[in-house]
Write an enzyme that holds these catalytic residues in place. Sequence first.
Site, short mmCIF file in Angstrom:
data_model
loop_
_atom_site.label_atom_id
_atom_site.label_comp_id
_atom_site.label_asym_id
_atom_site.label_seq_id
_atom_site.Cartn_x
_atom_site.Cartn_y
_atom_site.Cartn_z
N CYS A 80 12.11 105.37 -82.69
CA CYS A 80 11.50 104.05 -82.76
C CYS A 80 10.04 104.17 -83.16
O CYS A 80 9.19 104.59 -82.36
CB CYS A 80 11.63 103.35 -81.40
SG CYS A 80 10.73 101.80 -81.30
N ASP A 110 10.93 116.54 -76.16
CA ASP A 110 9.50 116.51 -75.85
C ASP A 110 8.80 115.29 -76.47
O ASP A 110 7.86 114.76 -75.89
CB ASP A 110 8.81 117.83 -76.21
CG ASP A 110 8.85 118.14 -77.69
OD1 ASP A 110 9.82 117.70 -78.35
OD2 ASP A 110 7.95 118.83 -78.19
N SER A 112 10.09 112.21 -76.88
CA SER A 112 10.38 111.05 -76.02
C SER A 112 9.57 111.12 -74.73
O SER A 112 9.07 110.10 -74.24
CB SER A 112 11.86 111.01 -75.66
OG SER A 112 12.63 111.06 -76.82
N ASP A 157 18.76 122.28 -78.21
CA ASP A 157 18.05 123.51 -78.59
C ASP A 157 17.65 124.39 -77.41
O ASP A 157 17.26 125.53 -77.60
CB ASP A 157 16.75 123.16 -79.35
CG ASP A 157 17.05 122.53 -80.70
OD1 ASP A 157 18.22 122.57 -81.11
OD2 ASP A 157 16.11 122.00 -81.32
N MET A 199 21.33 125.40 -85.30
CA MET A 199 20.13 124.58 -85.08
C MET A 199 19.07 125.35 -84.28
O MET A 199 19.36 126.40 -83.70
CB MET A 199 20.50 123.30 -84.38
CG MET A 199 21.18 122.31 -85.31
SD MET A 199 21.49 120.74 -84.51
CE MET A 199 21.93 119.71 -85.91
N HIS A 290 25.63 119.15 -87.60
CA HIS A 290 25.81 118.23 -86.47
C HIS A 290 27.04 118.51 -85.62
O HIS A 290 27.17 117.93 -84.54
CB HIS A 290 25.79 116.79 -86.97
CG HIS A 290 24.39 116.34 -87.24
ND1 HIS A 290 23.72 116.70 -88.39
CD2 HIS A 290 23.51 115.64 -86.49
CE1 HIS A 290 22.50 116.21 -88.34
NE2 HIS A 290 22.35 115.56 -87.20
N ASN A 527 33.90 133.76 -55.57
CA ASN A 527 33.93 133.95 -54.10
C ASN A 527 33.33 135.29 -53.69
O ASN A 527 33.72 135.84 -52.67
CB ASN A 527 35.39 133.89 -53.61
CG ASN A 527 36.22 135.03 -54.18
OD1 ASN A 527 35.86 135.60 -55.21
ND2 ASN A 527 37.31 135.36 -53.52
#
Length: 757
Positions: A80, A110, A112, A157, A199, A290, A527
């Site tokens: 955005c 990072d 965002s 990543d 990637m 992708h 276990n």
Amino acid sequence: MSDSKSKCLGVLTSGGDAPGMNAAVRAVVRTALECGAQVYAIYEGYQGMVAGGEYIAKMNWDSVGGILQQGGTSIGSARCAEFRKREGRQKAARNLVSRGIDRLVIIGGDGSLTGANIFRQEWPELLAELAEAGEITQEEVDAHPQLAIVGLVGSIDNDMFGTDMTIGADTALHRITEAVDAISTTAASHHRTFVIEVMGRHCGYLALMSGLATGANWVLIPENPPNVDNWEELMCQRLKAGRDIGRRHSTVIVAEGAQDRFGNPITSSYVKQVLEERLGVDVRITILGHVQRGGSPSAFDRYMSTVLGHAAVEELLSAAAVKEPLLVGIRQHDVISSPLMDSVKETQQVAKVIADQDYETAMAMRGGSFSDSFRTLRTLLRAQPHAPSPDQRQLRLAVLHCGGPAPGMNTAVRAAVRLGLDKGHTMLAVRNGFVGLADGDVDEMDWMSVSGWVSRGGAELGTNRSIPMLKDFYAIARQIEKHSIDGLLMIGGWDGYQAAYEVFRRRDRFPTFDIPIVCLPASIDNNLPGSQLSIGADTALNCIISAVDKIKQSAVASRRCFVVQVMGGDCGYLALIAGLGTGAERVYLPEESLSLLDLQTDVDQLVEGFQLGKRLGLMIRNEHADPLYTVDFMCPLFEKEGGDLFDVRQAILGHMQQGGDPSPFDRIQATRLAANCIDFLIAQAARPSPTAAAIGLHGGKIQFTGLEDLPRLSDKEFRRPKDQWWLGLRHIARIMAQPGPSSTALDAAAPCETEIP
Ligand code: ADP
């Protein structure tokens, strides 16, 4: 948390999508509801926050039903541009305040998280301006003086500080490993060389770990370019040497951000060109792209994201997150929280250090296990071991299995054999466990004798549960002497640990037993004392969740309750974690007693749920959950009490849980643990009185526990450790499975997820 009632939080996924984001959103929503808080999903990331309206939707219990197993993010993600500008953030602030939201869980990378921090810093000013412009009231400003932020890292990543694993990285490794395994079979048929691009712009995690997990022959990562001017020549020499000793195919894995030590990008097409020109071989490129982001999340991503989503809400509703933005991450199995911006800055610093060609610092910043893995990889991809140095003591180290089969056993043997040979020692394989050792079924291994074992399920050396007794010890002592065995690596489960302990405690009677012994935990049951995790359990979990996903789909046409029985012996690890990963509403564990009253309560809840419109019930039961209330008891009970509301089916998953090729995690850990075991045997063999130990993973670190301590740590009757860390997760499974206090009966009957507007 009574004061949570007035609290209102939002959750969004932003930036690149990552499998596991749905599990995190589900956990955030359900934990918030459980705490009595109100929770909104903000669709399409920051774009939805800026747009407002139907993009910010109140969630109920069922809004997040059925999304756990889905890849991507069902609440959408976007980049955005508007949110990068102050005006955009002002609109976002208005949209949040008008709904009373002043706490956010941001699931993203990072970028965002940086955006979230800026938003938080500006929040008081943005609100003051909105009040001045008459868009919100002064009461609203006063009611929401601060914006609290908790970040979870969604990024395939695995490139972020503050967490060992990011949401989606494990699933991406699954996709890469499946692809490389598949390519290897066709490449081997045609003597082909494949260059596979994965990637990772600034982070070589996926390339390095997939290289380790698939036995790649050359790996190029951004952090550690080949330290020679003419790296192309070195790569060609190594691949040619591999061909010369009989390798049928070669694989080169290139991270998309790979570069040489002068900072020039190394592209997959350049690698292809070099190999074709210099080696005259047939080279194909596969750019995975992708595919790596796609598909259903792995067991680990579902479990980890659920635990992190739960912890994020607990932090967000506490005072700590109001003081400063936090990043919630995981260190092995412990949830950790740290100041968000410290982690973001450190993450961005690595990218800068790589751009500045300071590779030593870049590797140091990635941490010890990354560097260790890189070193191990460099040895494993050799075509032959280094020659022993003339003055070294050449040890004869033996490897064997004991216990049930666990995927990853072969991977561990391969790593142990190659790393031992490379250090100049003779590696011996004992077939058929301690029985084989007593019988002298011992062979010398060479470099190529373990070729292809990295990805192979089962146990090539053979394994059984036979623990030596009485005269076996004489036979074992004789064989140790005959084969001049200087050290023993036992890769196996409970019986193997017990067998190794029995040998160890007879040192006084049999001087030949006075050699270093090390046990590597390999059991799907998880276990074993001395380790939080054992090899094979992750593969078994992935097997269970994919089977349960299919079972759930099969029920679409009917109202049905499934009782799925999983392995684990007297340890409920598989049942509980599979329950978290599949959204089971009830998990039956051998660690908890089960009464008729409990079953009555479960029946009542099932009946109530189906009466309210539910279509599927899922109960996961450990095979030893109760000796009398078995599947054959429970299913008819539920069937009868369910009447016409629902029918009941059982699914006993059985031995498929012990089979299959090991998961990437099991391959990586098997390799890592085997490398440390070989170092242990070599170091101990140099000591006058060598010790015997079990290797284990604790909080992300490798530790050794003396075999003499095993009885103290073990619950012998139930064949499990006395202390089981994962039991602490039971309350999360309960919260995820039961509607919280704010969820009304009507909510619980809601048919399905909220649609993306
Ligand atoms: P990621 O979160 O995966 O690193 P991006 O870097 O593309 O992905 O960031 C996702 C979104 O976060 C951007 O589209 C933008 O809306 C927001 N964002 C990123 N960096 C900033 C910033 N410095 N200031 C404000 N918003 C930002």
